[in-house]
Structures are given as structure tokens and as C-alpha cells.
Design a protein around this motif. Structure first.
Motif, PDB file in Angstrom:
ATOM      1  N   LYS A 226     -15.866  -4.828   4.517  1.00 13.95           N
ATOM      2  CA  LYS A 226     -15.194  -3.711   3.844  1.00 13.95           C
ATOM      3  C   LYS A 226     -15.988  -2.420   3.991  1.00 13.95           C
ATOM      4  O   LYS A 226     -16.191  -1.667   3.031  1.00 13.95           O
ATOM      5  CB  LYS A 226     -14.987  -4.025   2.355  1.00 13.95           C
ATOM      6  CG  LYS A 226     -14.135  -5.246   2.089  1.00 13.95           C
ATOM      7  CD  LYS A 226     -13.969  -5.478   0.605  1.00 13.95           C
ATOM      8  CE  LYS A 226     -13.193  -6.737   0.317  1.00 13.95           C
ATOM      9  NZ  LYS A 226     -13.117  -7.055  -1.107  1.00 13.95           N
TER      10      LYS A 226
ATOM     11  N   ASP B 218       0.386   3.089  -5.604  1.00 13.19           N
ATOM     12  CA  ASP B 218      -0.104   4.284  -6.305  1.00 13.19           C
ATOM     13  C   ASP B 218       1.010   5.068  -6.987  1.00 13.19           C
ATOM     14  O   ASP B 218       0.753   5.952  -7.820  1.00 13.19           O
ATOM     15  CB  ASP B 218      -0.844   5.201  -5.327  1.00 13.19           C
ATOM     16  CG  ASP B 218      -2.187   4.611  -4.925  1.00 13.19           C
ATOM     17  OD1 ASP B 218      -2.626   4.864  -3.799  1.00 13.19           O
ATOM     18  OD2 ASP B 218      -2.770   3.878  -5.739  1.00 13.19           O
TER      19      ASP B 218
ATOM     20  N   ASP C 204       0.812  -1.212   0.000  1.00 15.53           N
ATOM     21  CA  ASP C 204       0.000   0.000   0.000  1.00 15.53           C
ATOM     22  C   ASP C 204       0.853   1.273   0.000  1.00 15.53           C
ATOM     23  O   ASP C 204       0.353   2.359  -0.248  1.00 15.53           O
ATOM     24  CB  ASP C 204      -1.001   0.007   1.166  1.00 15.53           C
ATOM     25  CG  ASP C 204      -0.347  -0.092   2.525  1.00 15.53           C
ATOM     26  OD1 ASP C 204      -1.033  -0.482   3.462  1.00 15.53           O
ATOM     27  OD2 ASP C 204       0.858   0.224   2.657  1.00 15.53           O
TER      28      ASP C 204
ATOM     29  N   LYS D  75      -4.137  -2.741 -10.292  1.00 16.00           N
ATOM     30  CA  LYS D  75      -3.838  -2.268  -8.933  1.00 16.00           C
ATOM     31  C   LYS D  75      -4.903  -2.731  -7.949  1.00 16.00           C
ATOM     32  O   LYS D  75      -4.599  -3.124  -6.816  1.00 16.00           O
ATOM     33  CB  LYS D  75      -3.741  -0.736  -8.912  1.00 16.00           C
ATOM     34  CG  LYS D  75      -2.452  -0.195  -9.500  1.00 16.00           C
ATOM     35  CD  LYS D  75      -2.415   1.334  -9.464  1.00 16.00           C
ATOM     36  CE  LYS D  75      -1.115   1.869 -10.076  1.00 16.00           C
ATOM     37  NZ  LYS D  75      -1.063   3.341 -10.110  1.00 16.00           N
ATOM     38  N   GLU D  76      -6.155  -2.692  -8.376  1.00 20.90           N
ATOM     39  CA  GLU D  76      -7.249  -3.119  -7.494  1.00 20.90           C
ATOM     40  C   GLU D  76      -7.121  -4.610  -7.167  1.00 20.90           C
ATOM     41  O   GLU D  76      -7.380  -5.042  -6.045  1.00 20.90           O
ATOM     42  CB  GLU D  76      -8.596  -2.814  -8.156  1.00 20.90           C
ATOM     43  CG  GLU D  76      -9.801  -3.116  -7.267  1.00 20.90           C
ATOM     44  CD  GLU D  76      -9.697  -2.468  -5.887  1.00 20.90           C
ATOM     45  OE1 GLU D  76     -10.013  -3.153  -4.895  1.00 20.90           O
ATOM     46  OE2 GLU D  76      -9.274  -1.294  -5.788  1.00 20.90           O
ATOM     47  N   ARG D  77      -6.706  -5.397  -8.182  1.00 19.75           N
ATOM     48  CA  ARG D  77      -6.514  -6.835  -7.936  1.00 19.75           C
ATOM     49  C   ARG D  77      -5.401  -7.070  -6.912  1.00 19.75           C
ATOM     50  O   ARG D  77      -5.490  -7.954  -6.061  1.00 19.75           O
ATOM     51  CB  ARG D  77      -6.201  -7.556  -9.247  1.00 19.75           C
ATOM     52  CG  ARG D  77      -7.428  -7.814 -10.096  1.00 19.75           C
ATOM     53  CD  ARG D  77      -7.171  -8.905 -11.117  1.00 19.75           C
ATOM     54  NE  ARG D  77      -6.350  -8.429 -12.218  1.00 19.75           N
ATOM     55  CZ  ARG D  77      -6.850  -7.907 -13.336  1.00 19.75           C
ATOM     56  NH1 ARG D  77      -8.150  -7.808 -13.496  1.00 19.75           N
ATOM     57  NH2 ARG D  77      -6.048  -7.491 -14.291  1.00 19.75           N
TER      58      ARG D  77
ATOM     59  N   ALA E  50     -18.561  -3.583  -5.550  1.00 20.30           N
ATOM     60  CA  ALA E  50     -18.464  -2.264  -6.201  1.00 20.30           C
ATOM     61  C   ALA E  50     -19.852  -1.720  -6.514  1.00 20.30           C
ATOM     62  O   ALA E  50     -20.156  -0.549  -6.239  1.00 20.30           O
ATOM     63  CB  ALA E  50     -17.628  -2.371  -7.473  1.00 20.30           C
TER      64      ALA E  50
ATOM     65  N   ARG F 183      -4.469  -4.923  -4.579  1.00 21.24           N
ATOM     66  CA  ARG F 183      -5.006  -4.509  -3.259  1.00 21.24           C
ATOM     67  C   ARG F 183      -5.894  -5.595  -2.667  1.00 21.24           C
ATOM     68  O   ARG F 183      -5.858  -5.867  -1.474  1.00 21.24           O
ATOM     69  CB  ARG F 183      -5.797  -3.206  -3.408  1.00 21.24           C
ATOM     70  CG  ARG F 183      -4.939  -1.979  -3.621  1.00 21.24           C
ATOM     71  CD  ARG F 183      -5.743  -0.691  -3.451  1.00 21.24           C
ATOM     72  NE  ARG F 183      -4.926   0.457  -3.802  1.00 21.24           N
ATOM     73  CZ  ARG F 183      -4.911   1.038  -5.006  1.00 21.24           C
ATOM     74  NH1 ARG F 183      -5.698   0.577  -5.969  1.00 21.24           N
ATOM     75  NH2 ARG F 183      -4.133   2.079  -5.236  1.00 21.24           N
ATOM     76  N   GLN F 184      -6.698  -6.213  -3.528  1.00 20.36           N
ATOM     77  CA  GLN F 184      -7.575  -7.292  -3.064  1.00 20.36           C
ATOM     78  C   GLN F 184      -6.740  -8.451  -2.521  1.00 20.36           C
ATOM     79  O   GLN F 184      -7.069  -9.052  -1.489  1.00 20.36           O
ATOM     80  CB  GLN F 184      -8.453  -7.779  -4.226  1.00 20.36           C
ATOM     81  CG  GLN F 184      -9.478  -8.834  -3.862  1.00 20.36           C
ATOM     82  CD  GLN F 184     -10.542  -8.304  -2.930  1.00 20.36           C
ATOM     83  OE1 GLN F 184     -10.927  -7.161  -3.024  1.00 20.36           O
ATOM     84  NE2 GLN F 184     -10.998  -9.119  -2.003  1.00 20.36           N
TER      85      GLN F 184
ATOM     86  N   ASN G 121      -5.191   0.738 -13.369  1.00 20.62           N
ATOM     87  CA  ASN G 121      -5.999   0.783 -12.142  1.00 20.62           C
ATOM     88  C   ASN G 121      -6.670  -0.552 -11.826  1.00 20.62           C
ATOM     89  O   ASN G 121      -6.804  -0.938 -10.673  1.00 20.62           O
ATOM     90  CB  ASN G 121      -7.061   1.887 -12.234  1.00 20.62           C
ATOM     91  CG  ASN G 121      -6.434   3.271 -12.170  1.00 20.62           C
ATOM     92  OD1 ASN G 121      -5.358   3.441 -11.587  1.00 20.62           O
ATOM     93  ND2 ASN G 121      -7.075   4.253 -12.781  1.00 20.62           N
ATOM     94  N   GLU G 122      -7.106  -1.235 -12.871  1.00 18.69           N
ATOM     95  CA  GLU G 122      -7.772  -2.533 -12.659  1.00 18.69           C
ATOM     96  C   GLU G 122      -6.805  -3.537 -12.023  1.00 18.69           C
ATOM     97  O   GLU G 122      -7.152  -4.259 -11.094  1.00 18.69           O
ATOM     98  CB  GLU G 122      -8.280  -3.063 -14.006  1.00 18.69           C
ATOM     99  CG  GLU G 122      -9.174  -4.287 -13.856  1.00 18.69           C
ATOM    100  CD  GLU G 122      -9.704  -4.758 -15.211  1.00 18.69           C
ATOM    101  OE1 GLU G 122     -10.035  -5.935 -15.319  1.00 18.69           O
ATOM    102  OE2 GLU G 122      -9.763  -3.934 -16.164  1.00 18.69           O
TER     103      GLU G 122
ATOM    104  N   ARG H   4      -5.557  -7.572   0.888  1.00 20.73           N
ATOM    105  CA  ARG H   4      -6.620  -7.673   1.909  1.00 20.73           C
ATOM    106  C   ARG H   4      -6.894  -9.121   2.265  1.00 20.73           C
ATOM    107  O   ARG H   4      -7.097  -9.459   3.420  1.00 20.73           O
ATOM    108  CB  ARG H   4      -7.904  -6.998   1.400  1.00 20.73           C
ATOM    109  CG  ARG H   4      -7.852  -5.475   1.422  1.00 20.73           C
ATOM    110  CD  ARG H   4      -9.221  -4.892   1.159  1.00 20.73           C
ATOM    111  NE  ARG H   4      -9.653  -5.082  -0.216  1.00 20.73           N
ATOM    112  CZ  ARG H   4      -9.473  -4.193  -1.189  1.00 20.73           C
ATOM    113  NH1 ARG H   4      -8.870  -3.053  -0.937  1.00 20.73           N
ATOM    114  NH2 ARG H   4      -9.901  -4.432  -2.421  1.00 20.73           N
TER     115      ARG H   4
END
Length: 975
Positions: free
Chosen positions: A917, A31, A27, A41-43, A957, A45-46, A38-39, A49
Motif C-alpha cells: 500500500k 465518498d 470507489d 467507509k475505510e472498512r 496507519a 475500502r479495505q 469515515n471508519e 482492496r
């Protein structure tokens, strides 16, 4: 040329990958990397988590090295590491590497912090965080995250987050952190980390013992300016204390120790393994590489035999230059630590890497890496099965049976009836028979591990004839592919324990029980029910359960609610026959208090309906409450079982110099109540009785379960004498090493011959005794008689099997194996058919189990993480009320439960309110509903997988956007 440079950089990153995974905080840097969309990056981050930072860092590295490369990608990645506060990782990327000595010292510092987390978590985190930020151990973003953690989850959780961050700083962070503790006046923690006894003198660690074997004198601080000595807090480590988020330890680190006792094992010199003659005899075939079952009585050293076989197996394969990997499987979490600390680590630590992983351990997330890096892994069987399935399905990197060279299965009599041991061994048997075909086709067979089973009693599987007993044991041998079952010679068995059966007399008077039965009769009359068995008996309880299910299906709320209340009165009858009347009354009183709360809405303006039947039941208890309470206080009417138990415990403690015993009891509730009775009775205190209870960790009971740490703490106290009387449910019957126990009492509890042998085996000291105390309606004396008969039958069956010639034995074993494989194929075919959920969700309807009001259809339900069924529709929100529940514990990953939901109409509990979340999601428990599928009602669903519907996945989402739009709309209206 650019492509060659890129290839070299990819190679460099791959070489540094193990270290980068530990040092990158996803984290911080994600960024700052512009060439990742971005897609993606979200994966990542997931992944962070769900699986933690190390798995996410690995995923990030894979994304960075993915082709085609963007020009300047390598420099951009290094800059992101530098600017994101991961300077140590950036130094590695630019080959600014620390010296091996500095690196080793830094890893020691990380491990020391890791070991001392229970103490360090007590810091005033807010002050320490501010000082760490001012000394540049933390970035501004990290400081804000830690502050948020303190606000949301408390100071201890914030402290763990802080420590997790600073250990990833470049060498030198440790002495800076010491200075921070000093500046913030955390003198106790400072002294604990430095080994100071209250002075500012900086002690040297040279020549002091430390937790790692590779560098026994290299524990100076990470930058060479400070030194320290380890002190370990004796409290069990919190489940969330893993500073590397549980994914992976440094590649050359020794395993972390969870408590002081394990640390002492790591520090102490390796022990010599010596076996007795009978132990060496039973180990013989395994030392030749054969699969066997070692069947020895509890306390005869089965685990020591396994340690010896493990050492010889590893030594031999090492000498032959062959791969070597041993995995020890257990069926209970406490046994993981016990086998690790008491057996495998003390004897094998200097020569081989030993690690343990259980469901409570964060290491389970990186099990594949743990298997790769260690020679011996001790784990719960389900973890291995999960990773074998991963490898089989190809969904993720898992573990293959061919990776292992020896599997040791503790309590191997459980390798039957579809248990997890059986699932693992079924994979083995299928591959074994495939290998035969491969050999015929002159192809290379897949290597399979050697199998070693350990048990005190294979049992007879409920057999009444010798032939069936023999078949049961042969099936276990077949499931384990055992070439022989090895036992101690009959004449070598130790002297049998003194066994006493204590009979009890019926109460001359039982006014408390009479009032309960009078109430139950009134309920029968009200509901027009006619029982056909004695009130309070096991048959009666089964009858009541059947009536409740049928009434729910028929929407007969009068009978359904009466049956529910009758179950509680039946339970109170059993309690007053087992423990004190006041405990039985307390149980009933609490039940009715909870029922009344259900009928009270949180908001005064809303009223929950109370039916005439419910009003009748509440008034019936209220009318009899004073009489029950008065009778419960009269010791004259107490049950004889409790009196006999008191006499027996007093006798054991007054006739022995140092008594230590276990009382086994049936239910969690009665274990807690019995312990309370002992602690409140001054006669027990006068003769030195110090009691505690240990119960199971599953949450299927209404009684709050014990955590693994709580169980471990009680057993530790029992082992060192702080507790000398253990009140336990069956959780303590198998495997737990309690060598000093010299008496065992089974109080109204008898199951099968295996449990009897296991319970007897808890008393391992010389002159130990085994007592059975009868309890009314339990029939334990008769059951114990049957178990003794089965025990003798089992011993004779084992001898018959041992007398078979090898060809006849192998023929029968092969037949059972082929039969098991065929039965497994049929089962899997049926399961696949059952799992094909073609029914449309709209065809299933749910109604409240209590008031029969329609609630929702399958279309309204979504599933989170393939586990939690939630209904987040606006219509559903209008149907329930929410209540706080202080007993619900915080959950792992991205969700937590902080209350429950109940029917707004009748107060029936429907499930829990889950925070996922940041979104509140009502999570449903199917057992609280009647399910209607295509017009046919199903009243018996207790698990969601029994509902033949495939629910749609929860779209986080989409729901978050809808909520945001709804909030904005509300804001506009307000304006």
C-alpha cells in the motif's frame, strides 16, 4: 408509515442485491454517501482492496440497509449512485428496469468483452481512455485512475481497468465503445468485435453460434443498433483478466471460457455418454448411491466413468425433487481445466451448470456463490478445504459438506498422511460417526455426500510384506469411506507396454568430474571435514546439509560457508552425470557470479566484508575455471547416459510414423538444460523432433517456476502436435490427459511404484514403449526392480481385499476409521499446544546466518495479513542493503516485491523488499537467520510457524503517520 416505507425499500434493495453488486463501483460512490461514517467507509475500502469490488459492494449494501436509518437515506443512496457514475445501478433502484431482452443482450456484450480481453488489452489505452471520457463512458475520476494505472503498471493493466469500468455502464455502452475503437483507429480490434473482415459493414449475429446456450440468437448489440460475432484469441488468458474482479459472474450467465478450445466445447452440441462393459461394471455400486473407489489403469476412462455417475446422480435426484450438488476435486491446477473442457462440460452442459475454480482463478474469491449457482463444480481440493474451514470457524460464509451430494476425488490415493484430501475426508468421517450417535438419540442426522474415488494405483505405502500392503490399501478405503474398491477383471487388462531398461557404462575418463572432486577435497582440507561417503551421492548431500546446519548453530562460519559451496559442487557432479558438462559448468559459474555480486555493495562507498574462507573459495574456483570450461567443451568425455538417451530418442522418432513422447527427469534445472541440448542438436531437428519442457509451478526451487498459463500452453501444443517431445519433471506424471503419447522415457528418475505406474500410463497409444535410462549414482535400475515387485504386491493385495466378505471388510474399515479419528484428536491437541505461543517476542533473537551479527528481536517484527513478517524499525534499516531482482514477479492484492534485502556486513540475503500500500516493508525469510530462543539456538527453522512466537500485527496507519511526520521533519530541515 415511514418505517413501513423503509422496510419496503430494504426489501427492494435485497431483491436487487445480486444485480447491484455487479453494477456498483464502490470507489465511485462511497465518498458521496454522507450517512456512513469515515471508519465504516475505510472498512469498505479495505474490503475492496482485499476481496474486490463485488464483495465490497455487498458490504456497502449491508451498511446502507443497516438500522436505524438516517432520514432520507434511500434518496441519498440513489443520488450517490447517480452522481458517482453508477447510473445503471440507480435505474434499478428507481425501478427503471431494462426489458428482459435488453438485459440479456447487455449481459452478452459483457461476456463478449470478457472473452476477448487478451486482444483488447493490446489497445493504445491512453487514446481510448480519453475518447471514452469524452463520450461519457467514464467519469473524470475514472479517467484519472486509469491514467494512473497506465503510468504505474503499464498499458495492458490500464486497458483491463478501463474495460472493468465501462461494462458497468447502462445498455448502449457497447456500440459507443465500438465507435471509440473506430475513432481511435483500432481497426483490428473493431473488426474482431464486430466480425468484420476489414469493411465497415455491420454484420448480423442472428443465427450465428455464440458462447451461451440460453439465448443462441440474441447476440445483437446492447442497444439493438450494432451486431457482432465472437472471435477468440487463442493465447492463454492473463491471470488478471477477470472484468468483475474475479468475485462473481452475472447470476444467469454461462461460465466464461479461458481459451479457444474451451469456447469450442461450449458451442458444440452435448455429447452422448457411452460406457464400455467393464466401465459400466465398475460404476455399478456408485449408481446405487454407494461410496466406492474406481481403480482402473491410466487411459482406461476413469474420468468418463465419473461423468456418467455424475449425470445419473443428478438425474435421479432431480426426478426425486432432492437437492443436487456435485464437486470434483483434483490435486493439480492444470487438471481443473482438463476435466472441465475435455469431460464434464461436453457431456453435461445442456442439462446442468458446470463451473471450474482453481488457485489461478479469480472465481475462488466467490467460491460460496459459485457452489450455490452451479450443479457441478470442478476445483482444486485446497479451495474446498478453505471454505469448509470458513464455515466451521464461523468467520465467514463458507461451504458445508451437507451442501454437497456427491464428491468425486481424483487421484484419491493421496487421501492419506495428512494431505488436503485427508483433511476433507476427516471432516466427513467425524460427521459420519456423530450421525450414528444422533440416530441412537433419535435426532435428525446431518446429510453427507456420496463419495467416489478415482485412482490408477493406490500403491503399497512402502510395504515389504503382503499384510502391510493390504493394510495400506484398506486405510485408503477407510479414509474414503468406500464400501468397495472396483477394478477391471485381470483378464481384461490391456497388453503390457514394452519395457526396456538401458544400462550405462562408467566413463573411461572423467577429467571434468576429477577436477570437481579435486576442488571438493581442497575444501574438505580447508574446513577440516572428513566425508564418509562417495562425493556427489545422495548420502553425501545429506551429510553436507547436516554440517551446514550444525555450523550455523555453532557460529562456525568457516565450516558453514564451505558446506554451502560443497553442496553446489555436489550438484554439479550430479548434473554432469545427467546432462552436458557445459550445463554443469554453467551452473557453477552462475553460482559464483551471484556470490560475487553479494559481496559488492550497490553504493561504492560501502564495502561488504569478505572472510578469508570466502576469499579462498572464490580463488579456488577462479584458479580451476579455465580448465573446467575447456573440459566442458570436449564431447569425448560426455556421460554415457546422455549418449544412450540420444540413441533412444532418435530410434523412437525414426521407427514410428508419428512419434510423440515424454522424457521424465528429476530436477527443473536438468529439464531446462536437456531441452536446450535437444534444440541445439541438428540430428534431432533433422528427424522432426520439436521439444519443450514443463516443470512445476511452486517457487521453492532456485529455478524460476512455470506459471499455470505457461504449463497449459506447452501441454496444449503437445496435444495438437506442435510439440512432440516433452521434457518433464514429476508434475506431468499424474492425471494429465495425453492420449497420443507413444513412448515414455524415465531418465535417471525413479520414486515409488505409484509414480512408475503413473509414468507408464502417460504412454496411452497402441504399441507404446516405456524405457528406463540409468544415470550414475541414481540407482534407478534397482529401484525400478523394487517398484515392479511392489506393483505385483499391490495387485494381489487388492484382489485379497475384494475377496473379503462384506462384514469382515466393513469391520476392518470401521476400526481404521475410529483409529484415524482418535489419531486426529491427538494430533489436534498437540497442534493446539504447539500453537499456543506464550513466549514473549523479546525472548527471541535473530542473527545473520552467514556472519552471525545480531539483527533484531521478536519485538521488532510485525506481521502483514497473517503471512508476511516485516521489520520496519529505523534501526533495522541501517543493517541491510537493497538489490534489484528482475526475476521477482508482481504479487496479488495490495503488495508486490521488487527486490531483495541483504546483510550490509556480509551480503547474505535476508528476504525481499515488499511494497505494501505504498510503503516499503522489508519482508524477512526465517531460513536466512539463526534463531535464538531464551539462549538456545535453533538453526533448522525453515518456516515462520516453527518459531513459537506470536508477532504483533502491522499497524499500517501508525506507520504511515510516522513516515509522514519523518518526511515533514526532513523537509523542515531542508528549508
Amino acid at each position: 408509515m415511514e418505517s413501513e416505507t423503509d422496510e419496503m425499500r430494504e426489501c427492494l434493495i435485497d431483491c436487487l442485491r445480486p444485480r447491484l453488486k455487479e453494477l456498483i463501483v464502490v470507489d465511485r460512490v462511497l465518498d458521496l454517501i454522507g450517512f456512513i461514517d469515515n471508519e465504516q467507509k475505510e472498512r469498505i475500502r479495505q474490503k475492496a482492496r482485499n476481496d474486490g469490488d463485488i464483495s465490497a459492494a455487498d458490504y456497502l449494501i449491508n451498511t446502507v440497509v443497516q438500522k436505524p436509518h438516517t432520514p432520507g437515506w434511500f434518496t441519498a443512496f440513489v443520488d450517490a449512485l447517480n452522481n458517482g457514475g453508477c447510473k445503471f445501478a440507480a435505474d434499478y433502484m428507481q425501478l427503471n428496469l431494462p426489458t428482459p431482452e435488453a438485459e440479456a443482450e447487455n449481459e452478452n456484450c459483457v461476456r463478449f468483452i470478457h472473452l476477448l480481453i487478451p486482444s483488447l488489452a493490446d489497445m493504445v489505452t491512453e487514446e481510448v481512455c480519453g475518447e471514452c471520457f469524452s463520450k461519457r463512458l467514464l467519469t473524470e475520476d475514472e479517467r484519472d485512475r486509469i491514467t494512473a494505472e497506465i503510468v504505474n503498471r503499464g498499458s495492458r493493466s490500464g486497458a483491463r481497468e478501463l474495460l472493468r469500468r465501462i461494462i458497468k455502464c447502462p445498455p448502449g455502452w457497447y456500440s459507443t465503445f465500438l465507435q471509440v475503437l473506430k475513432d481511435t483507429e483500432h481497426h483490428v480490434l473493431y473488426n474482431e468485435l464486430t466480425g468484420n473482415e476489414g469493411s465497415d459493414k455491420k454484420p448480423s449475429l442472428k443465427d450465428k453460434p455464440i458462447a451461451t446456450r440460453e439465448s443462441p440468437t440474441s447476440a445483437e448489440s446492447c442497444d439493438g443498433t450494432e451486431s457482432m460475432e465472437i472471435t477468440v484469441n487463442e493465447q492463454p488468458m492473463d491471470q488478471s483478466t477477470d472484468l468483475y474482479a474475479g468475485n462473481e459472474l452475472p447470476s444467469n450467465s454461462e461460465p466464461s471460457q479461458p481459451d479457444g478450445s474451451a469456447l469450442e466445447v461450449a458451442r458444440s452440441p452435448e455429447k452422448e455418454i457411452t460406457l464400455r462393459d467393464y466401465q459400466m461394471e465398475v460404476a455399478g455400486p456408485a449408481l446405487e448411491g454407494k461410496n466406492i473407489i474406481v481403480c482402473l489403469p491410466t487411459g482406461s476412462g476413469k474420468t468418463r466413468v465419473a461423468v456418467y455417475i455424475t449425470k445419473e446422480h443428478l438425474d435421479r435426484r432431480k426426478a426425486e425433487g432432492k437437492p443436487r450438488k456435485v464437486i470434483v476435486l483434483v490435486n493439480k491446477v492444470p487438471l481443473v481445466e482438463q476435466h472441465y473442457s475435455a469431460e464434464f462440460l461436453p457431456f453435461l452442459k445442456n442439462k446442468y451448470k458446470v463451473e471450474r475454480v482453481s488457485g489461478d482463478s479469480q472465481l475462488k474469491i466467490s467460491f460460496t456463490e459459485i457452489v450455490k449457482k452451479n450443479d457441478i463444480i470442478i476445483c482444486t481440493a485446497q479451495i474446498l478445504e478453505n471454505y469448509l474451514e470458513r464455515a466451521n470457524s464461523g468467520e465467514d460464509e463458507g461451504v458445508n459438506l451437507s451442501d454437497l451430494t456427491l464428491i468425486i476425488i481424483d487421484e484419491c490415493h493421496h487421501t492419506q498422511k495428512g494431505g488436503v484430501y485427508n483433511h476433507i475426508m476427516m471432516r466427513y468421517l467425524k460427521q459420519k460417526h456423530k450421525n450414528k450417535r444422533l440416530v441412537k438419540e433419535q435426532k435428525e442426522p446431518v446429510p453427507l455426500p456420496q463419495i467416489l474415488g478415482l485412482t490408477a494405483s493406490p500403491g503399497v505405502g512402502g510395504a515389504t510384506k503382503m499384510e502391510k500392503a493390504e493394510e495400506h490399501i484398506l486405510r485408503i478405503c477407510a479414509n474414503l469411506d468406500a464400501s468397495r474398491i472396483m477394478t477391471r477383471r485381470q483378464e481384461e487388462f490391456k497388453k503390457e507396454q514394452r519395457k526396456i531398461v538401458v544400462s550405462v557404462e562408467d566413463r573411461r575418463e572423467d577429467p571434468f568430474g576429477d577436477v570437481i572432486k579435486k576442488i571438493m577435497t581442497a575444501i574438505h582440507n580447508h574446513a577440516e571435514l572428513t566425508p564418509t561417503c562417495d562425493l556427489g551421492s545422495q548420502n553425501y548431500e545429506q551429510w553436507v546439509v547436516q554440517k551446514e546446519r550444525q555450523a550455523a548453530k555453532d557460529e562456525n562460519q568457516k565450516v558453514r560457508v564451505c558446506a554451502e559451496h560443497l553442496r553446489q559442487y555436489s550438484e554439479s557432479l550430479n548434473l554432469c552425470n545427467t546432462i552436458r558438462m557445459q550445463d554443469a559448468f554453467s551452473f557453477l559459474n552462475k553460482y559464483y557470479e551471484e556470490e560475487m555480486k553479494k559481496k559488492t555493495a550497490p553504493e561504492e562507498e560501502h564495502k561488504i566484508q569478505i572472510t578469508d574462507t570466502e576469499r579462498f573459495l572464490f580463488n579456488l574456483f577462479k584458479d580451476n575455471k579455465k580448465e573446467l570450461e575447456s573440459l566442458a567443451k570436449n564431447p569425448e568425455y560426455e556421460n554415457d547416459s546422455l549418449s544412450k538417451l540420444r540413441t533412444k530418442i532418435l530410434h523412437e522418432f525414426s521407427s514410428r510414423d508419428e512419434a510423440r513422447g515424454i522424457v521424465f527427469i528429476k530436477t527443473r534445472r536438468s529439464a531446462i538444460a536437456l531441452n536446450q541440448w535437444i534444440q541445439e542438436n541438428s540430428k534431432f531437428a533433422d528427424i522432426g523432433v520439436k521439444s519443450a519442457y514443463v516443470i512445476g509451478g511452486g517457487d521453492q526451487s532456485v529455478v524460476k517456476p512455470m506459471t499455470s498459463a505457461e504449463q497449459k500452453d506447452v501441454l496444449k501444443k503437445f496435444g495438437n502436435g506442435q510439440v512432440n517431445l516433452l521434457i518433464a519433471t514429476t508434475v506431468a506424471e499424474e492425471g494429465l490427459d495425453i492420449p497420443a503419447c507413444n513412448f515414455v522415457i524415465r531418465y535417471g528418475l525413479v520414486t515409488n511404484e505409484i509414480a512408475m505406474i503413473q509414468a507408464q500410463g502417460r504412454g496411452r497409444a497402441e504399441d507404446s514403449s516405456y524405457t528406463l535410462v540409468e544415470v550414475k549414482n541414481s540407482g534407478v535400475a534397482e529401484k525400478e526392480c523394487v517398484n515392479e515387485y511392489r506393483k505385483n504386491m499391490m495387485n494381489k493385495a487388492i484382489q485379497k481385499i475384494k475377496s473379503l466378505n462384506q462384514a469382515a471388510y466393513e469391520k476392518r474399515i470401521t476400526e481404521f476409521q475410529l483409529q484415524a479419528i482418535m489419531e486426529e484428536k491427538v494430533r489436534m491437541t498437540k497442534k493446539k499446544q504447539k500453537d499456543i505461543k506464550n513466549e514473549s517476542p523479546s525472548n527471541v533473537k535473530f542473527s545473520c546466518r552467514s556472519c552471525s551479527e545480531p539483527i533484531c528481536t521478536g519485538d521488532d517484527i510485525q506481521i502483514i495479513e497473517n503471512m508476511h513478517r516485516v521489520n520496519v524499525t529505523p534501526q533495522f534499516r541501517k543493517l541491510y542493503i537493497q538489490r534489484e531482482n528482475t526475476t521477482l514477479q508482481e504479487r496479488l492484492l495490495d503488495y508486490e516485491t521488487n527486490g531483495f534485502i541483504a546483510c550490509k556486513n556480509c551480503g547474505q540475503r535476508w528476504g525481499s523488499m515488499m511494497m505494501y500500500k505504498g510503503i516499503e516493508c522489508p519482508c524477512l525469510d526465517v531460513k536466512n537467520f539463526v534463531v535464538n530462543l531464551n539462549g538456545k539456538k535453533i538453526s533448522k527453522c525453515t518456516k515462520w510457524n516453527e518459531v513459537p512466537i506470536k508477532f504483533s500485527a502491522f499497524d499500517y496507519a501508525e506507520h504511515a503517520i510516522n513516515m509522514t511526520m519523518s518526511d515533514n521533519s526532513d523537509d523542515d530541515e531542508t528549508m
